[in-house]
Structures are given as structure tokens and as C-alpha cells.
Write a protein that holds these residues in place. Structure first.
Motif, short mmCIF file in Angstrom:
data_model
loop_
_atom_site.label_atom_id
_atom_site.label_comp_id
_atom_site.label_asym_id
_atom_site.label_seq_id
_atom_site.Cartn_x
_atom_site.Cartn_y
_atom_site.Cartn_z
N ARG B 84 0.86 -1.41 0.06
CA ARG B 84 0.01 -0.03 -0.11
C ARG B 84 0.75 1.12 0.01
N ILE B 86 3.52 2.22 -1.29
CA ILE B 86 3.93 2.71 -2.73
C ILE B 86 3.14 3.35 -3.51
N LEU B 87 1.72 3.08 -3.08
CA LEU B 87 0.55 3.66 -3.82
C LEU B 87 -0.01 4.76 -3.18
N PHE B 88 0.45 4.89 -1.78
CA PHE B 88 -0.20 6.09 -1.15
C PHE B 88 0.84 7.17 -1.18
N ARG B 89 0.15 8.52 -0.90
CA ARG B 89 1.10 9.82 -0.69
C ARG B 89 2.24 9.39 0.56
#
Lengths: 241, 241
Positions: B84, B86-89
Motif C-alpha cells: 500500500r 508505494i501507492l499512497f502519498r
């Protein structure tokens, strides 16, 4: 072009190209209405479909062999319903319409075709699934580590933030069809306890949940009480790409 | 070709083509060792990497403002760590090495390139993420609806099934580096309570956790006690495609 709740949501993660939007529009063709209590997916179901919720609320839950119900999450417009179910051999959870809803069916083939045609969209769907997981993680922290008052405030603040993303809430509050039984089964409390917690939050002038509407009387203090930090919703700040 | 734990795991979902396997192999290049207690990802981190665990155990957790720790899940070989993030800010959780581990770093660009080159692999990664979510859902049910004994048995049976998938357990049991503190923080119990539960399970001749090894003394009765049904792990039965 009128934006769907789903494209509105995914657009907070990546800017979608014309191709992405056109592919996404194919997810939204088979639009259907379902009555309150309609079961969209059930545990053990084979070849389940997923849905994208366009209007109304749904909830996902699991039952134990003893018949106890644990509500895992509530879904609002723009959310996937039963996305895991189309990837799994058999569905591992139940999804039920909490209000009258409008939803569109997504077949496994729609999803796989979309991934081949529009890999950015695959990333966006993985993001949406990750965000769903992040919410379940917070619900786990609710049950494991937050007091009855903190977890109730946390869940309602989360729902407010999620609804705001699709234009259905502001900092003042939102229309909320949940009963105390739904809250109880999500929060691991009895309905009587939920009732007492809501009264206490109201008496402290933090928030009011009455007549189908949640009003945040003191958003800042409520956020502080709940230890609510929106970063797990990953919906604020500049686009990643 | 020697199969990595990750390709072994993903192969239970789809049969991977040569291209898929070659793309996957790129995830496994930057192999590194980390010592016990090393923090691979932390809450609030920007530009976090994800990792694929090759050897050893890790765990993911969240902390509350009061400093309480809730362990969300344990990771075993073949599992993603911090996907998660690397997808989240900003990362919404922490990941720590529970033993000395070997893991390979996966950058966001690796993932997005892989999705463009090998859309089947995108589906397989979405499946793995969905399976991770399904486990967190079960951990939520553990805390919300299962007794101390049921939830302890459920978690250890789950770990056994997950390890079996990558060749590190059989129906007899598995090597387990968890302490009673890890179990306590995952199960919402005190370490003393975990100790009592484990003793009681042993006295009933259901299972034994001693000297770093879990032995299932009566797998069938233990499964029955926990209400454990592997379908949420989606690892049994014919390939979907």
C-alpha cells in the motif's frame, strides 16, 4: 461529461486519460436497482459479480458459525462492492444493500480486459483496493485499541471524509442511513452502548446523530478525540501522476 | 528454474506465462538482508518502497496516539511488505522485521512497468492484495466475534495454511518465531492471557506451541474449535485461468 462517483474517486489518485475514462465507462453500463436488504454477494458464492455503487449505501459483513455478524465496512457511492469475490474461487464475505441502491455489475472479464487496455486503470483499481484494505485496518485498530467513544467518532469521521470525496458531505456533516444496530455490529458494541456513546458525544457538543443526519458540532475536537488522521484514505494532496 | 516463494504463491491463482515470470523476476533483483527489529516502512513515510519477503518473518502494525500497538498481520516468505505504501502519498502503517530477513525492494516504477508489460501479473498482484485484505478481515472478526481461544487457534491455523502454500509447513505444524507479546498485540489480549490460552489448548490436546514450534496435535478438532475455513485464503482448488 458528467463524472461518476467512481471516476471522481479514482481521479484523486491519478489523472485519468480519455482511454482510461472510456474504459471505466464500460464498468458503468449494466446499471440496476436493488431494494433494501438485497444480498449482492454471499459467503461461499461461486462466480460472484462485483458491483460499483452509484447511489445509496451498502455494507459488507462476515458471520461466525454461531451466527454472530461482524460488519467489516460500509460502502458509499463510488465504492466497489465484492471486488475480492470476482478474483476468488468462492466469495469470502457478504454484501447487502443498506438502503435502496443503484449499482452497476462488473464481470471478471470487464476487469481483465480493462487491465490489458488501460494499465494505468489497473493501478487505480489496485489503489482503490488498497484504500479499502486501509479502512479495514483502521476498523481493526478501532476494535483492538480504541475506546467505545473513540471508535464511534473515528468511524463517523471516516464516513464523512469518504462521502466528501464524492460530493456527499462537507465539514458540517452528512446524511446517514445507519441504525444503531449497524453501528453496534461494526464497532463490537451493543446497540444500547452505541446509544449511550452517541448521547455522550452530543452532550459534550462534539457531534449529533439524529433523524438520519450526522452533524459535526466541533469537528476539530472530535477529530482530536478519535485520533483521526485522514492519511490512510490517501485522498488529500497533489496527484501522484 | 527455482521458483521463488512469490511465484509459487501467485501460481496458485493463475498459471504464469514465461513473460509473467520474467517480469516477476525483476521484482526479485535487489535482494537485501535486514536485522531483527529493522523498520522497513513507517507511518507517515513519503516515497516508501515495497518489499517482497524471501526469507524470515515480518509484521505490520499501527500505533494509536496513546502509543498502543495493534499488530495487523504477520508476513511470511512470498508476501509483499508495505505494498500500500508505494501507492499512497504517505505510508499508513509500519512494517518491521520479526526475524533476520531477506527481502527484495520493489519500486513503484517496477510495479507500473510490470502492469503495462504483463497485465495478467497486474491481476495476480490485485489477487495477492485482495488476499491480504481478506486476512485483515478475518483478524477483525477475531477481535470482534471470536473468544480468546478461538482467535488464537484461528490465527495459528491461518499461519500454518499460508506457510504450507510456500512449502514451510505441513498439517503437523510449523516453525514459529512469534513471542507471546506478538500474539497478544495481534489478538487484543494480554501476554498473560495468551499464555493461559496456549496452556489450555495444550491440555485439551489440540495444539502445542513450545520451543519455537507450533504442533497441531488434533488438526480437525482445532479447525472445528476455531471455525477455520480456508476459503478466504483462496489457495485450494483448480486455477482460475
Amino acid at each position: 461529461m458528467h463524472q461518476s462517483a467512481l471516476s471522481l474517486k479514482l481521479s484523486t489518485f491519478v489523472s485519468l486519460s480519455e482511454t482510461d475514462l472510456a474504459t471505466l465507462a464500460r464498468f458503468l453500463i449494466r446499471r440496476r436497482n436493488f431494494t433494501v436488504g438485497y444480498e449482492l454477494t454471499h459467503e461461499g458464492q461461486v462466480n460472484a459479480s462485483a458491483f460499483v455503487l452509484a447511489e445509496g449505501w451498502a455494507f459488507s459483513y462476515k458471520t461466525t458459525p454461531d451466527g454472530d455478524r461482524q460488519i467489516v465496512d460500509f460502502q458509499v457511492p463510488g465504492d466497489f462492492l465484492g471486488l475480492r469475490s470476482i478474483l476468488f474461487r468462492t466469495s469470502d464475505h457478504n454484501v447487502e444493500a443498506l438502503t435502496r441502491i443503484e449499482a452497476t455489475e462488473v464481470l471478471a472479464s470487464d476487469l481483465f480486459d480493462a487491465f490489458a487496455d488501460a494499465p494505468r486503470l489497473a493501478t487505480a483499481v489496485l489503489w482503490a483496493a488498497s484504500r479499502d484494505e486501509a479502512m479495514v485496518v483502521e476498523h481493526l485498530v478501532n476494535l483492538g485499541r480504541r475506546t467505545a467513544e473513540e471508535r464511534t467518532a473515528h468511524l463517523l469521521l471516516e464516513l464523512g471524509a469518504r462521502l466528501k470525496l464524492v460530493g456527499l458531505a462537507d465539514d458540517a456533516g452528512f446524511d446517514c442511513p445507519l441504525t444503531q444496530y449497524h453501528l453496534a455490529d461494526a464497532l463490537g458494541l451493543s446497540a444500547v452502548h452505541v446509544n449511550r456513546v452517541l448521547r455522550h458525544l452530543r452532550e459534550q457538543k462534539l457531534m449529533t446523530f439524529q433523524k438520519g443526519r450526522v452533524v459535526f458540532d466541533d469537528f476539530a475536537r472530535l477529530t482530536d478525540l478519535a485520533g483521526f488522521d485522514t492519511s490512510y484514505l490517501d485522498q488529500d494532496g497533489p496527484l501522484l501522476r
